[in-house]
Design an enzyme around this catalytic site. Sequence first.
Site, PDB file in Angstrom:
ATOM      1  N   ASP A   1       0.664  -1.285  -0.004  1.00  0.00           N
ATOM      2  CA  ASP A   1       0.167   0.064   0.063  1.00  0.00           C
ATOM      3  C   ASP A   1       0.831   1.448  -0.090  1.00  0.00           C
ATOM      4  O   ASP A   1       2.157   1.041   0.183  1.00  0.00           O
ATOM      5  CB  ASP A   1      -1.041  -0.009   1.287  1.00  0.00           C
ATOM      6  CG  ASP A   1      -0.367  -0.544   2.220  1.00  0.00           C
ATOM      7  OD1 ASP A   1       0.841  -0.865   2.589  1.00  0.00           O
ATOM      8  OD2 ASP A   1      -1.230  -1.191   3.481  1.00  0.00           O
TER       9      ASP A   1
ATOM     10  N   GLU B   1      -5.961   3.326   3.438  1.00  0.00           N
ATOM     11  CA  GLU B   1      -6.602   3.871   4.749  1.00  0.00           C
ATOM     12  C   GLU B   1      -7.996   4.251   4.565  1.00  0.00           C
ATOM     13  O   GLU B   1      -8.725   4.152   5.469  1.00  0.00           O
ATOM     14  CB  GLU B   1      -5.735   4.989   5.073  1.00  0.00           C
ATOM     15  CG  GLU B   1      -4.359   4.741   5.182  1.00  0.00           C
ATOM     16  CD  GLU B   1      -4.137   3.846   6.730  1.00  0.00           C
ATOM     17  OE1 GLU B   1      -5.163   3.545   7.279  1.00  0.00           O
ATOM     18  OE2 GLU B   1      -3.019   3.594   6.887  1.00  0.00           O
TER      19      GLU B   1
END
Length: 450
Positions: free
Chosen positions: A112, A182
Amino acid sequence: MNRRFCMLVTLTLTALPALGQGAGHAESAAPDLAASAERQLPALTETYKHLHRNPELSHHEEKTSALLAAELRKLGYTVTERVGKYQDGSQAYGVVAVLQNGAGPRVLIRTDMDALPVEEKTGLDYASTVRSTNAQGQDVGVMHACGHDIHITVLLGVAREMAERKSQWHGTLMLIGQPSEETIDGARAMLADGLYERFGRPDFVLSEHDSNDVAAGSISIKGGPLLASSTGIYVTMRGVGGHGSRPEAGKDPIVLAAEFVLTAQTIVSRQIDPQQPAVLTVGTIHGGTKNNIIPDEVQLGISLRTYSPAVRDAIVADIRRTAKGLAESYGVPEDRMPVVTLGESTPETYNDPALAERLKVSAVVALGKDRVEDAKAVMGSEDVGLFTLDGKIPGVMYWLGAADIGKLAESRKTGVPLPSLHSALFAPVYAPAIETGVTAMTAMALDLLK
């Protein structure tokens, strides 16, 4: 990132059910893999500190994705940028890098890339001072408070190892730079943009996440649930507004919302099987404009975490029933009943048991038994599980240790926790974490592609 390293001794890893005869070769090659990761560390440290100083919020990973793409191109990968489409039609900053090396399995390794709206308070000489505007239009500090900068750095180290060890494996390596973890919509955006139709469906999905509950230099891994599902729930408590001096002339949604917050906490404790983990948190509450005005409505934002889809659905139903029941008991008119809507969501992160056991063997060979622990499941959430297509593709995420070993021991002794992920004080011990991540993930990839 321009350093070139010589090819090292072949690393041969073996799968379940036991190490078998090939284990001797793997054990003899393991120190060479670790040494190669150590030699990469100076260059990787520069990359890590650059990423840490220059974080970008979800949906805005433009420079981070460009850096990742450029470094992967230098290593010989075929790279595609701007992969991913969000629900509003906007393009995401996803990166896909493919290295083909003959016939064989296709392994996806994911990192990520996004940071958090957190103002860093670590005091490190490479601390972030970046400020940005969040989705609500607020000025916020930005920090890699979840360690995605560690993840990107490890991926680049693995990419180099695999590019320089092509004589040791066959198949296709597919490296993913995923945006917006997120906000748990980055993986979904990449899949919606035809990720597997365009780049091929993998046979395995691998990922890691740093952790301050594991000592730097070690990893922990297990099969079964690792992280919970996450469901955003939004409740609008509606009433009848009026003057604060005459509450009897209206129906006060603030009082109703306050009682709902307390009553909702009994849903998990009194309506759900205690053997089924679940967490319900009311994280936001907004209502009113002036202290002597009873508003018409109050909005609440709820985060729900479970391992079981059935438990999740039961709690959502309980929330709807509780909100409506309280409103009826307050005498709220029928046309002003609460409105409950579902928002962002992601499934649990479930590790395929057989694959997890196989990769644990690989990690033990590469790192040593004393540096490979049994993982603990947590109620936090991730969207990496979406890449497994509801478990149709075997996938594993493991915890990459990031804690100072002495401080972790003291924390366990005293019960005082270390700064956790998402904390403004989170400061991973990056050097052993990066070396260990590169060594472990390379060993796992080589095992699956041997």
